[in-house]
Design a protein around this motif. Sequence first.
Motif, mmCIF file in Angstrom:
data_model
loop_
_atom_site.group_PDB
_atom_site.id
_atom_site.type_symbol
_atom_site.label_atom_id
_atom_site.label_comp_id
_atom_site.label_asym_id
_atom_site.label_seq_id
_atom_site.Cartn_x
_atom_site.Cartn_y
_atom_site.Cartn_z
ATOM 1 N N GLY A 1 -14.250 -55.476 -32.598
ATOM 2 C CA GLY A 1 -13.873 -54.051 -32.213
ATOM 3 C C GLY A 1 -14.449 -53.913 -30.851
ATOM 4 N N MET A 2 -15.556 -54.170 -30.522
ATOM 5 C CA MET A 2 -16.208 -54.185 -29.215
ATOM 6 C C MET A 2 -15.545 -55.062 -28.180
ATOM 7 S SD MET A 2 -20.139 -53.887 -30.129
ATOM 8 C CE MET A 2 -20.607 -53.714 -28.443
ATOM 9 N N ALA A 3 -15.024 -56.267 -28.547
ATOM 10 C CA ALA A 3 -14.613 -57.020 -27.458
ATOM 11 C C ALA A 3 -13.232 -56.889 -27.058
ATOM 12 C CB ALA A 3 -14.554 -58.664 -28.065
ATOM 13 N N ILE A 4 -12.437 -56.157 -28.000
ATOM 14 C CA ILE A 4 -10.993 -55.568 -27.494
ATOM 15 C C ILE A 4 -11.139 -54.492 -26.500
ATOM 16 C CG2 ILE A 4 -10.610 -54.083 -29.419
ATOM 17 C CD1 ILE A 4 -8.210 -56.727 -28.011
ATOM 18 N N ASP A 5 -12.302 -53.840 -26.404
ATOM 19 C CA ASP A 5 -12.479 -52.798 -25.664
ATOM 20 C C ASP A 5 -12.214 -53.149 -24.369
ATOM 21 O OD1 ASP A 5 -13.224 -49.925 -25.197
ATOM 22 O OD2 ASP A 5 -15.139 -50.594 -24.476
ATOM 23 N N ALA A 6 -12.930 -54.381 -23.936
ATOM 24 C CA ALA A 6 -12.908 -54.946 -22.561
ATOM 25 C C ALA A 6 -11.364 -55.231 -22.234
ATOM 26 C CB ALA A 6 -13.506 -56.199 -22.589
ATOM 27 N N ASN A 7 -10.601 -55.776 -22.962
ATOM 28 C CA ASN A 7 -9.171 -56.064 -22.517
ATOM 29 C C ASN A 7 -8.360 -54.662 -22.661
ATOM 30 O OD1 ASN A 7 -9.973 -58.567 -24.486
ATOM 31 N ND2 ASN A 7 -8.704 -58.821 -22.746
ATOM 32 N N VAL A 8 -8.768 -53.502 -23.321
ATOM 33 C CA VAL A 8 -8.093 -52.432 -22.828
ATOM 34 C C VAL A 8 -8.551 -51.912 -21.807
ATOM 35 C CG1 VAL A 8 -8.029 -49.810 -24.106
ATOM 36 C CG2 VAL A 8 -8.212 -51.835 -25.508
ATOM 37 N N LEU A 9 -9.590 -51.826 -21.241
ATOM 38 C CA LEU A 9 -9.985 -51.491 -20.156
ATOM 39 C C LEU A 9 -9.316 -52.186 -18.899
ATOM 40 C CD1 LEU A 9 -13.965 -51.131 -20.220
ATOM 41 C CD2 LEU A 9 -12.373 -49.548 -19.938
ATOM 42 N N ILE A 10 -9.237 -53.407 -18.971
ATOM 43 C CA ILE A 10 -8.212 -54.369 -17.965
ATOM 44 C C ILE A 10 -7.022 -53.746 -18.073
ATOM 45 C CG2 ILE A 10 -7.608 -56.723 -17.462
ATOM 46 C CD1 ILE A 10 -10.079 -57.626 -18.756
ATOM 47 N N ASN A 11 -6.423 -53.600 -19.250
ATOM 48 C CA ASN A 11 -5.094 -53.469 -19.411
ATOM 49 C C ASN A 11 -4.855 -52.152 -18.759
ATOM 50 O OD1 ASN A 11 -4.550 -55.900 -20.348
ATOM 51 N ND2 ASN A 11 -4.438 -55.082 -22.467
ATOM 52 N N GLU A 12 -5.437 -51.249 -19.063
ATOM 53 C CA GLU A 12 -5.382 -49.609 -18.569
ATOM 54 C C GLU A 12 -5.439 -49.612 -16.976
ATOM 55 O OE1 GLU A 12 -4.241 -46.993 -19.763
ATOM 56 O OE2 GLU A 12 -4.035 -47.837 -21.563
ATOM 57 N N ARG A 13 -6.375 -50.482 -16.437
ATOM 58 C CA ARG A 13 -6.619 -50.398 -15.019
ATOM 59 C C ARG A 13 -5.429 -51.175 -14.345
ATOM 60 N NH1 ARG A 13 -10.486 -48.122 -11.795
ATOM 61 N NH2 ARG A 13 -12.605 -48.039 -12.700
ATOM 62 N N ILE A 14 -4.721 -52.251 -14.982
ATOM 63 C CA ILE A 14 -3.657 -52.630 -14.289
ATOM 64 C C ILE A 14 -2.261 -51.559 -14.493
ATOM 65 C CG2 ILE A 14 -1.761 -54.461 -14.720
ATOM 66 C CD1 ILE A 14 -3.834 -56.282 -15.651
ATOM 67 N N ARG A 15 -2.505 -50.804 -15.474
ATOM 68 C CA ARG A 15 -1.334 -49.936 -15.554
ATOM 69 C C ARG A 15 -1.503 -48.582 -14.579
ATOM 70 N NH1 ARG A 15 -0.378 -47.981 -22.128
ATOM 71 N NH2 ARG A 15 1.077 -49.399 -22.443
ATOM 72 N N GLU A 16 -2.883 -48.280 -14.272
ATOM 73 C CA GLU A 16 -3.241 -47.336 -13.316
ATOM 74 C C GLU A 16 -2.696 -47.758 -12.024
ATOM 75 O OE1 GLU A 16 -7.258 -45.146 -11.386
ATOM 76 O OE2 GLU A 16 -7.288 -46.359 -13.270
ATOM 77 N N GLU A 17 -2.999 -49.312 -11.537
ATOM 78 C CA GLU A 17 -2.757 -49.595 -10.227
ATOM 79 C C GLU A 17 -0.986 -49.566 -10.177
ATOM 80 O OE1 GLU A 17 -4.666 -50.488 -7.667
ATOM 81 O OE2 GLU A 17 -6.218 -49.771 -9.117
ATOM 82 N N LEU A 18 -0.521 -49.924 -11.212
ATOM 83 C CA LEU A 18 0.981 -49.794 -11.173
ATOM 84 C C LEU A 18 1.551 -48.414 -11.084
ATOM 85 C CD1 LEU A 18 2.048 -52.357 -13.817
ATOM 86 C CD2 LEU A 18 2.188 -52.758 -11.805
ATOM 87 N N ARG A 19 1.161 -47.440 -11.773
ATOM 88 C CA ARG A 19 1.202 -46.156 -11.553
ATOM 89 C C ARG A 19 1.061 -45.627 -10.032
ATOM 90 N NH1 ARG A 19 -0.674 -45.193 -16.707
ATOM 91 N NH2 ARG A 19 -3.059 -44.822 -15.771
ATOM 92 N N ASN A 20 0.066 -45.978 -9.371
ATOM 93 C CA ASN A 20 -0.289 -45.779 -7.809
ATOM 94 C C ASN A 20 0.735 -46.482 -6.997
ATOM 95 O OD1 ASN A 20 -2.251 -44.007 -8.663
ATOM 96 N ND2 ASN A 20 -3.816 -45.770 -8.605
ATOM 97 N N GLY A 21 1.636 -47.271 -7.447
ATOM 98 C CA GLY A 21 2.707 -47.855 -6.682
ATOM 99 C C GLY A 21 2.390 -49.495 -6.004
ATOM 100 N N SER A 22 1.118 -49.966 -6.684
ATOM 101 C CA SER A 22 0.922 -51.358 -6.343
ATOM 102 C C SER A 22 1.924 -52.306 -6.944
ATOM 103 C CB SER A 22 -0.546 -51.961 -6.946
ATOM 104 O OG SER A 22 -1.516 -50.822 -6.515
ATOM 105 N N SER A 23 2.094 -53.360 -6.293
ATOM 106 C CA SER A 23 2.926 -54.329 -6.833
ATOM 107 C C SER A 23 2.439 -55.002 -7.912
ATOM 108 C CB SER A 23 3.151 -55.477 -5.551
ATOM 109 O OG SER A 23 2.035 -56.229 -5.250
#
Length: 620
Positions: free
Chosen positions: A510-532
Amino acid sequence: MNRYPLWKNILIGIVMLWGLIYTLPNFYGEVPAVQVSSGKATLKIDAAATTRRLEESLSTAGIQHDGLFADLTSVRARFRDTDTQLKAKDAIEKAFNPDATDPSYVVALNLLSASPQWLTNIGALPMYLGLDLRGGVHFLLQVDMKGAVTKRLDATTGDLRTLMRDKNVRHAGISREGQSVVIRFRDVESQARGRAVISTSSNDLQLIEGQDGADFKITATLTPMAQKTIQEFAIKQNITTLHNRINELGVAEPVIQQQGLDRIVVQLPGVQDVAKAKDILGRTATLEIRMVDETPGALEAAMTGAIPAGTELYNERGGRPLLVKKQVVLTGERLTDAQPGFDGQTQEAAVHLTLDAAGARIFKDVTRENINKRMAILLIEKGKGEVVTAPVIRGEIGGGRVQISGRMSSEEATDTALLLRAGSLAAPMEIIEERTIGPSLGAENISKGFHSTLWGFVAIGVFMCLYYMLFGLVSVIALASNLLLLVALLSLLQATLTLPGIAAIALTLGMAIDANVLINERIREELRNGSSPQAAIATGYDRAFDTILDSNVTTLIAGVALLVFGSGPVRGFAVVHCLGILTSMFSAILVSRGLVNLIYGRKRKLEKLAIGQIWKADAN
């Protein structure tokens, strides 16, 4: 932009292959085996010779085995089924113990991993299973600390009598009364002299002068520091002795540890014979020092059956016969310490013994009267004696410091010191709690723990794949690699897995998947901000790293605190928890990004990422 260098991909591949190899033994289960270990304190297992002898005994009986395995204290033979195991035990027992009344070896039924020989040869072994998973016996032993102190006071009483006689101090009697020793005198002058003599010879006694009718007396009690030292020594020596004895049961990973100030916990996974375990735990052993009978022709006569009166026939290490007098010169009660070391003159390995005051006086007299004669040190156990060593007396030995040396290796010196120091219990113990856990309950616990972890993993995987699509699948593969590496590490360290350990594995997922959630949400955030897409992947991983590191370090600190200050199940939970944090860092960052790089890294014109719905704020 998103490509790992070749060496990093190869490194990740090697680590994952290593994890797979060292995890494999846990899937093969266990098969019946027979263990051969030493049944006498003075008999040391020679792995090569014992293995050959074991193979010969099985070959003679026409019994096939599936492999022989040796370690420092035993040799084990693996078999296909329990019927073959029982037949092999009988054959091995006859071969190794021709005299059933005086067995030299312990032949015990055991279980071994069924993993292939090549895995065993490279050190790939399964995790040990704890008492709650494998079944076995749990004992809680209460050490009689008052008995240890009383034993010391009884010895002190004899020492004081010897001291008063040697210093010509007249007294009216010395006796132990409760937790003190009382020395009585006829007059004040004798009392003063006695106090001065005692104060000079011992720092462990508190002295109080008093008067009892017409008599004057000194009441001597042990100082708090001396009592604490005696009690700590009693616990340590009892634990060491229990370790030596439990080796005979063939327990793969016994748990023997102190609990509180005066209790010892003993857990024996896989042992169902409670009576046998009790017999071994409660066994007593004593140390005796006797003189060797070197009368011409006496040994030869004894070997023919005509043993001279007042003597007994024993064997030294190596099997040489030795005729020993029955008269006991000293017992182990007079021995306060035994440590391995070296001879100051010849630099040969030696054992240094420390005797109490009465023992020192007796030893001085005996050595003065028997120069150039041999003295045997015996360990008496189960009513039978064994010669630990039989050195030649080269001169008078006084002062209570005795050295045993001559044709002895450093390893033999260490073993001999251990035998002399821990051959018996320092204080009596009583079993105050006893629990037997059957193998069926252990199998049920394993099944429940496995299914809880499995269904937890499946639930996490389904959610991640639905919510993050392809990136969710990558996260699940990274999570699987985390579990693989964690089990491999536990197997490599030969850790003992318990129910709290399984709980820690489930928590780690449960704790390990939290790191991947953080990474995925960061990537989503960058896409929302217009990054390639390529820039979003790179920036998302880089920016998530600091947050992942901070959260895992703080969790690791809590885990280390549990490891340092916890005990028993808490400590087992902490070990798995801390290792799980380390493996999750590797899998969440390196493994998941390596997979993402393989999928997207070679696409220059990447227009979209399969990372689920990206919610954008309303422009109005």
